[in-house]
Design a protein around this motif. Structure first.
Motif, PDB file in Angstrom:
ATOM      1  N   LEU A 261      35.787  15.030  68.773  1.00 14.27           N
ATOM      2  CA  LEU A 261      35.917  14.455  67.389  1.00 14.27           C
ATOM      3  C   LEU A 261      35.621  12.810  67.255  1.00 14.27           C
ATOM      4  O   LEU A 261      35.741  12.489  66.130  1.00 14.27           O
ATOM      5  N   GLN A 262      35.188  12.215  68.330  1.00 17.17           N
ATOM      6  CA  GLN A 262      34.916  10.789  68.417  1.00 17.17           C
ATOM      7  C   GLN A 262      33.609  10.545  67.970  1.00 17.17           C
ATOM      8  O   GLN A 262      33.122   9.227  68.148  1.00 17.17           O
ATOM      9  N   PHE A 263      32.504  11.367  68.103  1.00 18.18           N
ATOM     10  CA  PHE A 263      31.351  11.166  67.973  1.00 18.18           C
ATOM     11  C   PHE A 263      30.809  10.584  66.451  1.00 18.18           C
ATOM     12  O   PHE A 263      31.674  10.741  65.442  1.00 18.18           O
ATOM     13  N   PRO A 264      30.150   9.579  66.281  1.00 15.35           N
ATOM     14  CA  PRO A 264      30.162   8.920  64.972  1.00 15.35           C
ATOM     15  C   PRO A 264      28.983   9.636  63.927  1.00 15.35           C
ATOM     16  O   PRO A 264      29.434   9.474  62.900  1.00 15.35           O
ATOM     17  N   ASP A 265      28.246  10.566  64.365  1.00 13.75           N
ATOM     18  CA  ASP A 265      27.797  11.255  63.409  1.00 13.75           C
ATOM     19  C   ASP A 265      27.246  12.851  63.937  1.00 13.75           C
ATOM     20  O   ASP A 265      27.597  13.004  65.201  1.00 13.75           O
ATOM     21  N   ARG A 266      26.858  13.638  62.959  1.00 11.25           N
ATOM     22  CA  ARG A 266      26.684  14.923  63.247  1.00 11.25           C
ATOM     23  C   ARG A 266      25.595  15.170  64.601  1.00 11.25           C
ATOM     24  O   ARG A 266      25.747  16.060  65.480  1.00 11.25           O
ATOM     25  N   ASP A 267      24.440  14.345  64.408  1.00  9.50           N
ATOM     26  CA  ASP A 267      23.446  14.406  65.524  1.00  9.50           C
ATOM     27  C   ASP A 267      24.161  13.876  66.965  1.00  9.50           C
ATOM     28  O   ASP A 267      23.928  14.535  67.991  1.00  9.50           O
TER      29      ASP A 267
ATOM     30  N   ILE B   8      25.988  16.988  68.159  1.00  8.32           N
ATOM     31  CA  ILE B   8      25.240  17.981  68.633  1.00  8.32           C
ATOM     32  C   ILE B   8      24.837  17.749  70.048  1.00  8.32           C
ATOM     33  O   ILE B   8      24.816  18.430  71.072  1.00  8.32           O
ATOM     34  N   ARG B   9      24.437  16.191  70.299  1.00 17.28           N
ATOM     35  CA  ARG B   9      23.868  15.833  71.486  1.00 17.28           C
ATOM     36  C   ARG B   9      25.112  16.041  72.712  1.00 17.28           C
ATOM     37  O   ARG B   9      24.974  16.558  73.722  1.00 17.28           O
ATOM     38  N   GLY B  10      26.445  15.973  72.037  1.00 20.95           N
ATOM     39  CA  GLY B  10      27.414  16.035  72.947  1.00 20.95           C
ATOM     40  C   GLY B  10      27.912  17.303  73.460  1.00 20.95           C
ATOM     41  O   GLY B  10      28.581  17.548  74.612  1.00 20.95           O
ATOM     42  N   VAL B  11      27.934  18.492  72.442  1.00 24.60           N
ATOM     43  CA  VAL B  11      28.582  19.760  72.746  1.00 24.60           C
ATOM     44  C   VAL B  11      27.358  20.834  72.950  1.00 24.60           C
ATOM     45  O   VAL B  11      27.970  21.653  73.615  1.00 24.60           O
ATOM     46  N   ALA B  12      26.178  20.779  72.662  1.00 25.79           N
ATOM     47  CA  ALA B  12      25.032  21.574  72.974  1.00 25.79           C
ATOM     48  C   ALA B  12      24.699  21.643  74.270  1.00 25.79           C
ATOM     49  O   ALA B  12      23.551  21.009  74.501  1.00 25.79           O
ATOM     50  N   ARG B  13      25.562  22.419  75.049  1.00 22.54           N
ATOM     51  CA  ARG B  13      25.125  22.402  76.713  1.00 22.54           C
ATOM     52  C   ARG B  13      25.351  23.769  77.205  1.00 22.54           C
ATOM     53  O   ARG B  13      26.246  24.402  76.575  1.00 22.54           O
ATOM     54  N   LYS B  14      24.633  24.094  78.142  1.00 29.24           N
ATOM     55  CA  LYS B  14      24.813  25.387  78.877  1.00 29.24           C
ATOM     56  C   LYS B  14      25.900  25.517  79.761  1.00 29.24           C
ATOM     57  O   LYS B  14      25.763  24.511  80.686  1.00 29.24           O
TER      58      LYS B  14
END
Length: 485
Positions: free
Chosen positions: A240-246, A249-255
């Motif tokens: 919940l510390q990421f600065p924005d949506r993009d 997405i880069r931080g959580v969209a992983r297999k």
């Protein structure tokens, strides 16, 4: 281990007592007649909840063995009137159909876009009255397309708790890869909206009742905070510390790892599993009857690794009791009968673990354990076991030794890797056995001995004969020629 069957109930009571001491005015008053209990399914780290008021109760995300809910509700004089599901679960079989059959409760399922064979679909904003309390459904897509959270209002109409399923955990958020890599970014996009537009605005004081705790496969980094709030997660949850949506997405969209049994869970949680009634009991078998079924069955030995290594039935698969929730779904098929070897005649912990993962009652167990097998004169196998210090001395003396490290990549990065070792994570071993040599002793290594013994039993079943399980871990490693890097 025979007393293990009572462990989960004692854990649940201890959680309730701890929480009740914090929330004394709400949980301890007989006048208010409030019922609240969190039930943990050990090993899966799955949480379900029993909530009631004025003698009516609902269960959120029940597990398949439902006696714990019936006993708790009956003891307090409550009637279970509804079952609410937060999403189509992937890691365990829901007990909704079982509970409805036993209590007459209504079933409300999320993910209404899929073809459920039971219950009714929940609508966003739908409410339920439970005595003086109210539950409200909040559409929470991201982990699955139709996930639902449930906001509980207290008797004064104030938002109090939110049951988030797999959308928000202590220290983490839900996985977004279950629908495939091609949809991960889309699901992460939805989850960002769920978190920032639907859950976080509920208020920092709202208690978060997640669907899983630390150790669950439904997220990678769940914190060991037993209880949390919206405010604590807003401040301390890394996702919940990421600065924005993009960036989110880069931080959580992983297999992440995907266990084979997940597909079976998804099917059963849409169709509804067969009814159990009472907890099934495997049939006790004499050594002769057990031996006669070996060719058509798979033997699962749930004893600790030292007992298995000392002597086991040929072809048996070693998965210690506490490891069943984590590893049964990787290695046990659904199309073969299971035979059990356990260290006592109380099979209920084993049965509970298996039925929660969609396995039917094992076909039988070896009555009297390995003692009866030995006294009947049947063949047994052993696995060589060596202390880690002996392996280090062997390597430093220049002897030939293959090391198979079955720890995960994350473990090796965190705690160090053994130079020259063959690294195959245990869950990937069945598909990569051709990489394991047969022209010398294979020394199998993990953080302890437990997973190494699973690996040894898998290799033995596939025809490997020259193996040794390394007892101990990196703490005892002192080889100068084969270093930790």
């Amino acid at each position: 281990m025979c007393g293990h069957a009572h462990f989960e109930q004692s854990v649940c009571r201890s959680y309730l007592v701890v929480f009740a001491r914090v929330m004394v005015p709400v949980f301890s008053s007989r006048r208010l007649s409030m019922l609240f209990q969190r039930i943990e399914s050990e090993g899966l780290a799955q949480y379900s909840y029993l909530v009631g008021d004025s003698r009516e109760a609902v269960v959120i995300d029940p597990r398949r063995d439902i006696d714990v809910y019936l006993e708790a509700a009956t003891f307090q004089g409550y009637r279970i009137v509804a079952v609410l599901e937060t999403h189509r679960h992937e890691d365990f079989v829901l007990g909704s159909v079982e509970l409805a059959a036993r209590t007459g409760a209504e079933i409300w399922h999320a993910d209404g876009q899929w073809d459920y064979q039971y219950g009714e679909a929940v609508g966003d904003g739908q409410t339920w009255k439970i005595g003086r309390l109210k539950l409200e459904a909040i559409h929470s897509p991201g982990h699955t397309p139709g996930s639902m959270s449930y906001l509980l209002y207290d008797a004064d109409g104030n938002p109090w708790m939110v049951f988030t399923g797999d959308a928000l955990f202590a220290g983490d958020v839900g996985r977004v890869d279950f629908l495939g890599e091609d949809r991960m970014k889309k699901m992460a996009w939805l989850l960002y909206d769920t978190l920032h537009r639907r859950l976080l605005p509920l208020g920092d004081e709202v208690i978060v009742c997640a669907g899983h705790g630390a150790g669950s496969v439904c997220a990678g980094d769940i914190s060991d905070r037993l209880w949390t709030t919206i405010g604590l997660e807003r401040r301390y949850n890394p996702k919940l510390q990421f600065p924005d949506r993009d960036a989110f997405i880069r931080g959580v969209a992983r297999k992440l790892e995907y266990a084979p049994y997940f597909r079976e869970m998804e099917r059963l949680n849409l169709e509804g599993p067969p009814l159990l009634g009472a907890l099934p009991v495997p049939t006790p078998l004499t050594a002769a009857a057990f031996a006669s079924r070996l060719e058509s069955s798979l033997v699962v030995d749930t004893r600790m690794e030292l007992g298995f290594g000392a002597a086991h039935v040929p072809g048996a698969l070693s998965i210690w009791l506490g490891g069943l929730p984590g590893y049964a779904g990787w290695f046990l098929p659904y199309d073969r009968p299971l035979l059990l070897i356990h260290d006592c005649d109380d099979l209920s912990p084993v049965v509970r673990y298996l039925i929660r993962m969609g396995y039917e009652c094992p076909a039988g167990y070896l009555a009297g354990g390995m003692l009866s097998w030995h006294t009947a004169g049947y063949e047994n196998r052993t696995v060589r076991m060596v202390p880690v210090t002996d392996l280090c001395r062997l390597l430093d003396a220049g002897e030939k030794a293959y090391i198979l490290d079955v720890r995960s990549e994350e473990e090796r990065e965190t705690y160090g890797a053994i130079s020259g070792a063959l690294n195959i994570h245990l869950t990937l071993l069945p598909g990569r056995m051709d990489e394991v040599p047969k022209d010398g002793t294979v020394y199998i290594f993990c953080a302890s001995d437990l997973r190494s013994m699973i690996a040894a039993s898998l290799l033995e079943r596939a025809g490997w004969e020259n193996m040794a399980v390394v007892l101990g871990g990196l703490i005892g490693w002192n080889s100068t020629t084969c270093k930790i890097v």
